[in-house]
Design a protein around this motif. Structure first.
Motif, PDB file in Angstrom:
ATOM      1  N   THR A 174       0.838  -1.201   0.000  1.00  0.00           N
ATOM      2  CA  THR A 174       0.000   0.000   0.000  1.00  0.00           C
ATOM      3  C   THR A 174       0.872   1.250   0.000  1.00  0.00           C
ATOM      4  O   THR A 174       1.114   1.846  -1.034  1.00  0.00           O
ATOM      5  N   ASN A 175       1.396   1.635   1.167  1.00  0.00           N
ATOM      6  CA  ASN A 175       2.194   2.850   1.272  1.00  0.00           C
ATOM      7  C   ASN A 175       3.613   2.529   1.751  1.00  0.00           C
ATOM      8  O   ASN A 175       3.859   1.504   2.389  1.00  0.00           O
ATOM      9  N   TYR A 214       3.573   0.457  -5.007  1.00  0.00           N
ATOM     10  CA  TYR A 214       2.846   1.034  -3.879  1.00  0.00           C
ATOM     11  C   TYR A 214       1.491   1.525  -4.375  1.00  0.00           C
ATOM     12  O   TYR A 214       1.404   2.472  -5.145  1.00  0.00           O
ATOM     13  N   GLY A 238      -1.061   2.711  -2.616  1.00  0.00           N
ATOM     14  CA  GLY A 238      -1.769   3.712  -1.824  1.00  0.00           C
ATOM     15  C   GLY A 238      -2.903   3.074  -1.048  1.00  0.00           C
ATOM     16  O   GLY A 238      -2.952   1.858  -0.861  1.00  0.00           O
ATOM     17  N   ASP A 239      -3.837   3.878  -0.585  1.00  0.00           N
ATOM     18  CA  ASP A 239      -4.944   3.384   0.226  1.00  0.00           C
ATOM     19  C   ASP A 239      -6.152   2.968  -0.605  1.00  0.00           C
ATOM     20  O   ASP A 239      -7.148   2.495  -0.070  1.00  0.00           O
TER      21      ASP A 239
END
Length: 396
Positions: A183-184, A250, A252-253
């Motif tokens: 994700t991050n 990545y 993200g959310d």
């Protein structure tokens, strides 16, 4: 630098704690800005603050948390929008509200390892037991951490699955190109799994730890950028890319579709993806298909079984590696109750919950008679591998 950062966080926590004390009337009643309460009406109140509430994995976690609250007879206060995404800033506000309310314990899954430290430390200073779960807020900002899985065991299962499913097609001289999807850059649990993947994949990679025993993610990433390691012979038919600046996707959310498609478009020679988050499973499948790579690229990883059935049936996905999210929520609340009630104490090496000794997935995994405790970490148990034959063993 880390010690200075921790000192600054402690100062901020003290200031915040004094501020909260000035405006709080204490007590355990009410919902304090939470979206609802469940469980019993006993003397112990627990604030439940997850990463999010609107995704199938987290809905299962929440169901388990509510059952533990019912079994323990505690007042469980749910924080977060059940229909929307969460943020680290929102989490800090929820912690502050719960601290004002005077709950006995907070169960907390960190979206970011650093930005919520001050609020959590203020809660600790107010005498509230803080129990991290799923994603660790850090040893400086919680009393206990409920870990859903042994990260080394998880890493080995993920890599072994790829070897089983595609290893025969590739060799050390012509390995399968494997990318990771997270994700991050700062997500604690996924960074932990990435480090253990590297430690299993390479024969000479060592995870760097701080003096307190936590993984030093910054140092680990620097080492990965600067050094070349030797691939473990067991996995030499895989070329797993680990550079955090260029190789890890990545997402993200969100669902990560844009990021995954962009990477596959730029690297059409990718043969496998390992997903480290349940949020991106549909996007992995969509991106592989939209980039015309269905015959050359597969994926596995952490996913909710119900969301994966079609991909398992098509062969695009190999297996689903996970734990019972329901049981993670159950153990987090159960341990928080035990910590607040003085049942879970420093020095413990094992912990018995309502899950102990019970089957997790029929024919695949059963919990030990007690959960292993290492320092202040309580482990749920070994991960499970779900297949088409065991998808219905998932609790929701």
């Amino acid at each position: 630098m880390k010690r200075l950062k921790k000192l600054l966080a402690l100062i901020c926590a003290l200031v915040l704690c004094l501020s909260l004390a000035a405006c709080s009337g204490g007590g355990n009643g009410g919902n304090g800005g939470g979206s609802g309460s469940s469980g019993g009406s006993g003397d112990i109140s627990i604030a439940y603050i997850p990463k999010e509430r609107n995704e199938s994995f987290w809905q299962a976690v929440e169901a388990g948390a509510q059952q533990a609250a019912k079994d323990r007879g505690v007042n469980l206060i749910m924080y977060g929008d059940a229909a929307g995404a969460n943020t680290a800033a929102n989490q800090s506000t929820y912690v502050e509200t719960a601290t004002e309310l005077g709950v006995n314990a907070i169960v907390f899954a960190a979206l970011d390892a650093d930005s919520t430290d001050a609020a959590l430390q203020a809660a600790q200073a107010a005498g509230i037991s803080v129990v991290g779960f799923d994603s660790d807020p850090g040893e400086e900002a919680r009393d206990w951490f409920v870990n859903q899985v042994d990260p080394a065991a998880l890493a080995e299962i993920l890599l072994d699955d790829l070897v089983t499913n595609i290893g025969s097609k590739y060799s050390a001289s012509s390995p399968a190109l494997v990318y990771l999807v997270s994700t991050n850059l700062t997500t604690p649990n996924q960074n932990t799994w990435i480090e253990h993947l590297k430690a299993v994949y390479y024969s000479d990679y060592e995870i760097v730890y701080t003096e307190s025993g936590a993984i030093d993610f910054d140092a680990c990433k620097d080492n990965t950028r600067k050094n070349t390691y030797t691939v473990n012979e067991k996995y030499n038919m895989l070329d797993m890319r680990c550079n955090p600046d260029s190789d890890i996707i990545y997402a993200g959310d969100g669902d990560g579709l844009t990021e995954i498609e962009a990477t596959l478009s730029a690297h059409s020679d990718i043969n496998a993806l390992i997903s480290l988050t349940t949020n991106v499973i549909a996007s992995c499948a969509t991106a592989i298909d939209s980039c015309g790579m269905s015959d050359t690229c597969i994926f596995n990883g952490i996913a909710t079984p119900g969301d994966s059935k079609a991909y398992l049936e098509s062969g695009l996905m190999t297996t689903v590696v996970l734990w019972q999210a329901y049981d993670l929520g159950y153990l987090a609340v159960d341990a928080a109750y035990a910590a607040a009630a003085g049942e879970l104490k420093e020095g413990a090496t094992s912990y018995v919950s309502g899950l102990s000794g019970k089957t997790q997935v029929e024919g695949v995994s059963t919990y030990e008679d007690s959960h292993h405790v290492d320092g202040v970490t309580v482990y749920l148990g070994a991960p499970a591998t779900f297949t088409l034959d065991t998808l219905d063993c998932w609790k929701s």
